[in-house]
Design a protein around this motif. Structure first.
Motif, PDB file in Angstrom:
ATOM      1  N   PRO A   1      36.117  33.328  42.185  1.00  0.00           N
ATOM      2  CA  PRO A   1      36.722  34.616  41.882  1.00  0.00           C
ATOM      3  C   PRO A   1      37.833  34.519  40.826  1.00  0.00           C
ATOM      4  O   PRO A   1      37.962  35.402  39.982  1.00  0.00           O
ATOM      5  CB  PRO A   1      37.281  35.084  43.223  1.00  0.00           C
ATOM      6  CG  PRO A   1      36.516  34.327  44.250  1.00  0.00           C
ATOM      7  CD  PRO A   1      36.147  33.022  43.603  1.00  0.00           C
ATOM      8  N   LEU A   2      38.615  33.456  40.863  1.00  0.00           N
ATOM      9  CA  LEU A   2      39.691  33.308  39.891  1.00  0.00           C
ATOM     10  C   LEU A   2      39.127  33.085  38.484  1.00  0.00           C
ATOM     11  O   LEU A   2      39.629  33.648  37.507  1.00  0.00           O
ATOM     12  CB  LEU A   2      40.626  32.159  40.294  1.00  0.00           C
ATOM     13  CG  LEU A   2      41.921  32.046  39.497  1.00  0.00           C
ATOM     14  CD1 LEU A   2      42.685  33.358  39.487  1.00  0.00           C
ATOM     15  CD2 LEU A   2      42.789  30.934  40.067  1.00  0.00           C
ATOM     16  N   ALA A   3      38.073  32.319  38.364  1.00  0.00           N
ATOM     17  CA  ALA A   3      37.423  32.102  37.072  1.00  0.00           C
ATOM     18  C   ALA A   3      36.833  33.412  36.562  1.00  0.00           C
ATOM     19  O   ALA A   3      36.918  33.729  35.362  1.00  0.00           O
ATOM     20  CB  ALA A   3      36.342  31.034  37.189  1.00  0.00           C
ATOM     21  N   ILE A  24      36.714  42.751  41.236  1.00  0.00           N
ATOM     22  CA  ILE A  24      36.835  41.800  42.342  1.00  0.00           C
ATOM     23  C   ILE A  24      37.392  42.549  43.547  1.00  0.00           C
ATOM     24  O   ILE A  24      38.479  43.119  43.495  1.00  0.00           O
ATOM     25  CB  ILE A  24      37.754  40.630  41.963  1.00  0.00           C
ATOM     26  CG1 ILE A  24      37.140  39.844  40.807  1.00  0.00           C
ATOM     27  CG2 ILE A  24      38.005  39.733  43.169  1.00  0.00           C
ATOM     28  CD1 ILE A  24      38.026  38.756  40.261  1.00  0.00           C
ATOM     29  N   VAL A  25      36.632  42.574  44.637  1.00  0.00           N
ATOM     30  CA  VAL A  25      37.055  43.248  45.867  1.00  0.00           C
ATOM     31  C   VAL A  25      37.151  42.194  46.963  1.00  0.00           C
ATOM     32  O   VAL A  25      36.143  41.727  47.479  1.00  0.00           O
ATOM     33  CB  VAL A  25      36.061  44.368  46.251  1.00  0.00           C
ATOM     34  CG1 VAL A  25      36.515  45.061  47.523  1.00  0.00           C
ATOM     35  CG2 VAL A  25      35.887  45.361  45.114  1.00  0.00           C
ATOM     36  N   ARG A  26      38.371  41.826  47.299  1.00  0.00           N
ATOM     37  CA  ARG A  26      38.627  40.805  48.324  1.00  0.00           C
ATOM     38  C   ARG A  26      39.900  41.189  49.063  1.00  0.00           C
ATOM     39  O   ARG A  26      40.736  41.926  48.541  1.00  0.00           O
ATOM     40  CB  ARG A  26      38.802  39.438  47.680  1.00  0.00           C
ATOM     41  CG  ARG A  26      37.541  38.949  46.947  1.00  0.00           C
ATOM     42  CD  ARG A  26      37.816  37.689  46.162  1.00  0.00           C
ATOM     43  NE  ARG A  26      38.296  36.610  47.011  1.00  0.00           N
ATOM     44  CZ  ARG A  26      37.591  35.546  47.358  1.00  0.00           C
ATOM     45  NH1 ARG A  26      36.355  35.421  46.929  1.00  0.00           N
ATOM     46  NH2 ARG A  26      38.096  34.604  48.112  1.00  0.00           N
ATOM     47  N   ASP A  27      40.074  40.645  50.239  1.00  0.00           N
ATOM     48  CA  ASP A  27      41.275  40.907  51.033  1.00  0.00           C
ATOM     49  C   ASP A  27      42.248  39.736  50.992  1.00  0.00           C
ATOM     50  O   ASP A  27      43.056  39.573  51.896  1.00  0.00           O
ATOM     51  CB  ASP A  27      40.900  41.214  52.484  1.00  0.00           C
ATOM     52  CG  ASP A  27      40.292  42.599  52.626  1.00  0.00           C
ATOM     53  OD1 ASP A  27      40.654  43.482  51.818  1.00  0.00           O
ATOM     54  OD2 ASP A  27      39.467  42.788  53.531  1.00  0.00           O
ATOM     55  N   ASP A  28      42.177  38.931  49.956  1.00  0.00           N
ATOM     56  CA  ASP A  28      43.081  37.789  49.863  1.00  0.00           C
ATOM     57  C   ASP A  28      43.995  37.956  48.640  1.00  0.00           C
ATOM     58  O   ASP A  28      44.089  39.039  48.058  1.00  0.00           O
ATOM     59  CB  ASP A  28      42.293  36.479  49.802  1.00  0.00           C
ATOM     60  CG  ASP A  28      41.316  36.420  48.628  1.00  0.00           C
ATOM     61  OD1 ASP A  28      41.359  37.327  47.766  1.00  0.00           O
ATOM     62  OD2 ASP A  28      40.516  35.475  48.565  1.00  0.00           O
ATOM     63  N   GLU A  29      44.652  36.883  48.247  1.00  0.00           N
ATOM     64  CA  GLU A  29      45.597  36.946  47.126  1.00  0.00           C
ATOM     65  C   GLU A  29      44.915  37.304  45.812  1.00  0.00           C
ATOM     66  O   GLU A  29      45.478  38.014  44.973  1.00  0.00           O
ATOM     67  CB  GLU A  29      46.332  35.611  46.993  1.00  0.00           C
ATOM     68  CG  GLU A  29      47.248  35.361  48.166  1.00  0.00           C
ATOM     69  CD  GLU A  29      47.467  33.890  48.410  1.00  0.00           C
ATOM     70  OE1 GLU A  29      46.598  33.072  48.050  1.00  0.00           O
ATOM     71  OE2 GLU A  29      48.520  33.569  48.977  1.00  0.00           O
ATOM     72  N   ILE A  30      43.717  36.825  45.608  1.00  0.00           N
ATOM     73  CA  ILE A  30      42.999  37.143  44.376  1.00  0.00           C
ATOM     74  C   ILE A  30      42.665  38.631  44.344  1.00  0.00           C
ATOM     75  O   ILE A  30      42.779  39.289  43.309  1.00  0.00           O
ATOM     76  CB  ILE A  30      41.740  36.259  44.221  1.00  0.00           C
ATOM     77  CG1 ILE A  30      42.188  34.800  44.003  1.00  0.00           C
ATOM     78  CG2 ILE A  30      40.872  36.736  43.071  1.00  0.00           C
ATOM     79  CD1 ILE A  30      41.072  33.794  43.979  1.00  0.00           C
ATOM     80  N   GLY A  31      42.284  39.190  45.478  1.00  0.00           N
ATOM     81  CA  GLY A  31      42.036  40.628  45.561  1.00  0.00           C
ATOM     82  C   GLY A  31      43.304  41.424  45.287  1.00  0.00           C
ATOM     83  O   GLY A  31      43.275  42.456  44.599  1.00  0.00           O
ATOM     84  N   ALA A  32      44.454  40.963  45.819  1.00  0.00           N
ATOM     85  CA  ALA A  32      45.732  41.632  45.564  1.00  0.00           C
ATOM     86  C   ALA A  32      46.083  41.565  44.084  1.00  0.00           C
ATOM     87  O   ALA A  32      46.553  42.542  43.502  1.00  0.00           O
ATOM     88  CB  ALA A  32      46.837  41.006  46.409  1.00  0.00           C
ATOM     89  N   LEU A  33      45.812  40.409  43.473  1.00  0.00           N
ATOM     90  CA  LEU A  33      46.054  40.252  42.041  1.00  0.00           C
ATOM     91  C   LEU A  33      45.153  41.201  41.241  1.00  0.00           C
ATOM     92  O   LEU A  33      45.611  41.848  40.291  1.00  0.00           O
ATOM     93  CB  LEU A  33      45.797  38.801  41.635  1.00  0.00           C
ATOM     94  CG  LEU A  33      46.001  38.460  40.158  1.00  0.00           C
ATOM     95  CD1 LEU A  33      47.436  38.704  39.738  1.00  0.00           C
ATOM     96  CD2 LEU A  33      45.617  36.996  39.910  1.00  0.00           C
ATOM     97  N   ALA A  34      43.904  41.321  41.605  1.00  0.00           N
ATOM     98  CA  ALA A  34      42.976  42.219  40.911  1.00  0.00           C
ATOM     99  C   ALA A  34      43.421  43.674  41.051  1.00  0.00           C
ATOM    100  O   ALA A  34      43.375  44.447  40.076  1.00  0.00           O
ATOM    101  CB  ALA A  34      41.561  42.039  41.456  1.00  0.00           C
TER     102      ALA A  34
END
Length: 179
Positions: A1-3, A24-34
């Motif tokens: 996801p980060l890539a 990007i739809v996620r419930d983690d830090e990457i999702g928060a960043l998106a």
């Protein structure tokens, strides 16, 4: 996801509209960043649309004025000259940008000392405001003599730093002929 997010950000200059939003739809830090990124992109797009609307409004106002406006930087360069300068002087704006002293060269020889005195006053370090208005003659590209009324004011940024000066030129030839 980060890539995937990194690739999306790198490709942003080619994207328009909803393509600019990260999917990007996620419930983690990457999702928060998106989500934070999408919020920022939305705000930037709104600001850009506002700037474009103001630019169009500004262009409309400037194109219909009969006066010539000039913005000179502190270093004497012409940062802006209104598009009607060619009608006013016979010279296109590109000539003024290429030769910032062109306006000085157009002043009628009999009015040159008045212009130079005004110009020197504007160069003083303690110069704060200048609301002096005076009349002088310009010699246009075709050799026609036009009377102008000139006013000059300093332009400051939010911190009070001098950015340059805005000059305004009104054609008063007909008024002078009538006088």
């Amino acid at each position: 996801p980060l890539a995937s997010f990194t690739r999306h950000v790198l490709a942003m200059p080619q994207k328009v509209g909803s393509e600019r939003l990260c999917r990007i739809v996620r419930d983690d830090e990457i999702g928060a960043l998106a989500r934070a990124f999408n919020t920022m992109v939305g705000e930037l797009d709104q600001q850009q649309a506002g700037l474009e609307n103001r630019e169009q409004l500004y262009k409309t106002v400037v194109e219909f004025t009969t006066e010539m406006s000039v913005l000179r930087g502190v270093d004497g360069t012409i940062r802006y000259i209104s598009p009607n300068c060619e009608h006013f002087t016979g010279y296109p704006d590109s000539d003024f940008y290429a030769r910032p002293q062109l306006l000085n060269e157009m002043i009628h020889p009999d009015d040159l000392s008045l212009w130079q005195e005004h110009h020197q006053l504007n160069q003083l370090k303690d110069f704060v405001t200048q609301h002096e208005q005076f009349d002088a003659r310009l010699v246009t590209r075709s050799g026609e003599i036009r009377w102008i009324s000139h006013t000059c004011r300093p332009i400051f940024d939010e911190a009070g730093v001098l950015l340059g000066r805005r000059g305004n030129f009104s054609d008063i030839t007909e008024r002078k002929r009538m006088e």
